[in-house]
Design a protein around this motif. Structure first.
Motif, short mmCIF file in Angstrom:
data_model
loop_
_atom_site.label_atom_id
_atom_site.label_comp_id
_atom_site.label_asym_id
_atom_site.label_seq_id
_atom_site.Cartn_x
_atom_site.Cartn_y
_atom_site.Cartn_z
N TRP A 16 37.85 38.17 31.06
CA TRP A 16 38.59 37.10 31.71
C TRP A 16 40.02 37.57 32.00
O TRP A 16 40.70 38.08 31.12
N LYS A 17 40.49 37.40 33.21
CA LYS A 17 41.78 37.97 33.61
C LYS A 17 42.97 37.06 33.35
O LYS A 17 44.11 37.52 33.37
N GLU A 18 42.74 35.78 33.12
CA GLU A 18 43.84 34.84 32.90
C GLU A 18 44.22 34.78 31.41
O GLU A 18 43.40 35.05 30.54
N ASP A 19 45.48 34.38 31.13
CA ASP A 19 45.91 34.20 29.74
C ASP A 19 45.22 33.01 29.08
O ASP A 19 44.87 33.06 27.90
N LEU A 20 45.04 31.93 29.82
CA LEU A 20 44.39 30.73 29.30
C LEU A 20 42.88 30.94 29.28
O LEU A 20 42.27 31.16 30.33
N VAL A 21 42.28 30.86 28.07
CA VAL A 21 40.85 31.15 27.96
C VAL A 21 40.01 29.93 27.61
O VAL A 21 38.77 30.00 27.66
N ALA A 22 40.63 28.81 27.24
CA ALA A 22 39.87 27.59 26.94
C ALA A 22 40.82 26.41 26.83
O ALA A 22 42.01 26.58 26.52
N VAL A 23 40.29 25.21 27.07
CA VAL A 23 41.05 23.98 26.89
C VAL A 23 40.16 22.99 26.14
O VAL A 23 39.00 22.79 26.52
N ILE A 48 44.27 20.80 23.40
CA ILE A 48 44.49 22.11 22.80
C ILE A 48 44.26 23.17 23.86
O ILE A 48 43.21 23.19 24.52
N ARG A 49 45.23 24.04 24.04
CA ARG A 49 45.10 25.16 24.98
C ARG A 49 45.05 26.46 24.19
O ARG A 49 45.87 26.69 23.32
N TRP A 50 44.09 27.31 24.54
CA TRP A 50 43.83 28.55 23.83
C TRP A 50 44.17 29.73 24.73
O TRP A 50 43.75 29.77 25.88
N TYR A 51 44.89 30.71 24.21
CA TYR A 51 45.40 31.81 25.02
C TYR A 51 45.06 33.18 24.41
O TYR A 51 44.93 33.33 23.19
N CYS A 52 44.96 34.14 25.30
CA CYS A 52 44.98 35.56 24.93
C CYS A 52 45.92 36.23 25.92
O CYS A 52 45.55 36.44 27.09
N LEU A 53 47.12 36.52 25.48
CA LEU A 53 48.19 36.94 26.39
C LEU A 53 48.06 38.40 26.80
O LEU A 53 47.60 39.25 26.04
N ASP A 54 48.49 38.67 28.00
CA ASP A 54 48.58 40.03 28.52
C ASP A 54 49.92 40.18 29.26
O ASP A 54 50.12 39.54 30.29
N PRO A 55 50.86 40.99 28.70
CA PRO A 55 50.74 41.83 27.51
C PRO A 55 50.85 41.03 26.23
O PRO A 55 51.16 39.84 26.26
#
Length: 221
Positions: A16-23, A48-55
């Protein structure tokens, strides 16, 4: 809650290319542990917002930079340091902001308290000479991975002194990765730096190892 349902709820950070991965979802222990093991963390409530940041910002545990003032206070023993003696109070103190809102809302506190009760979340407490809690840090530990969540100081440098002792314990326990999510002025001054998301996920996978809870070693002094 099944592995399959969680797999369907979260986007895969590796593809997944976006920082936000689930809501949505909740702060259950199962969901939080699933998320942290995949580089994901919650950053808001309602929803609830779930993230995996890049960088992604991390610390090298061997190259943290504390000021001479902080190191002097550590040497002088200005504060008393404890671990996991006042986790709820540390979270409440981290949620306090005089001039703006904080992301550490009641749902976060309830969810992370349960993580703490089950041995996955930890706090460092910093007490002054009057035995008043004046600083602290909390975060999540899985295997040899630590996610630093928040820090507070009610006296000058108290939070940084707590962080110093946390780093010492993590090094003593052989930790391999300290996640600080994103850079800010304080973490940058302490030596945090950014790496690409996929490099972070590779390091995370290695650090998780057997994914056991952290048993904090006793003080050597």
């Amino acid at each position: 809650m099944t592995q399959r349902s969680l797999d369907q709820f979260f986007k895969n950070p590796r593809t997944w290319k976006e920082d936000l991965v689930a809501v949505g979802g909740d702060f259950s222990v199962e969901r939080l542990l699933y998320a942290y093991k995949r580089g994901i963390f919650p950053w808001s409530e309602d929803p609830i917002r779930w993230y995996c940041l890049d960088p992604r910002a991390i610390f090298d545990l061997q190259r943290v930079h504390f000021s001479k003032t902080v190191l002097r206070k550590v040497r002088q023993g200005k504060f008393r340091i404890t671990f996991n003696e006042a986790f709820p109070i540390v979270m409440q103190a981290c949620s306090y902001r005089e001039k703006d809102n904080t992301w550490i809302t009641p749902g976060f506190i309830e969810g992370y308290l349960e993580l703490h009760r089950m041995g996955w979340a930890h706090s460092v407490e910093v007490w002054n000479a009057e035995n008043i809690l004046v600083g602290g840090v909390y975060g999540v530990a899985i295997g040899k991975f630590f996610a630093g969540e928040s820090m507070f100081s009610f006296e000058s440098d108290a939070g940084k002194v707590g962080l110093y002792h946390l780093f010492e314990k993590l090094r003593q326990s052989g930790f391999a990765l300290f996640d600080t999510q994103q850079l800010n002025h304080v973490t940058w001054q302490l030596g945090a730096y950014e790496i690409p998301k996929h490099s972070y996920l590779d390091r995370l996978e290695r650090a998780l190892g057997d994914s056991n809870p952290w048993i904090i070693p006793p003080s050597l002094d």
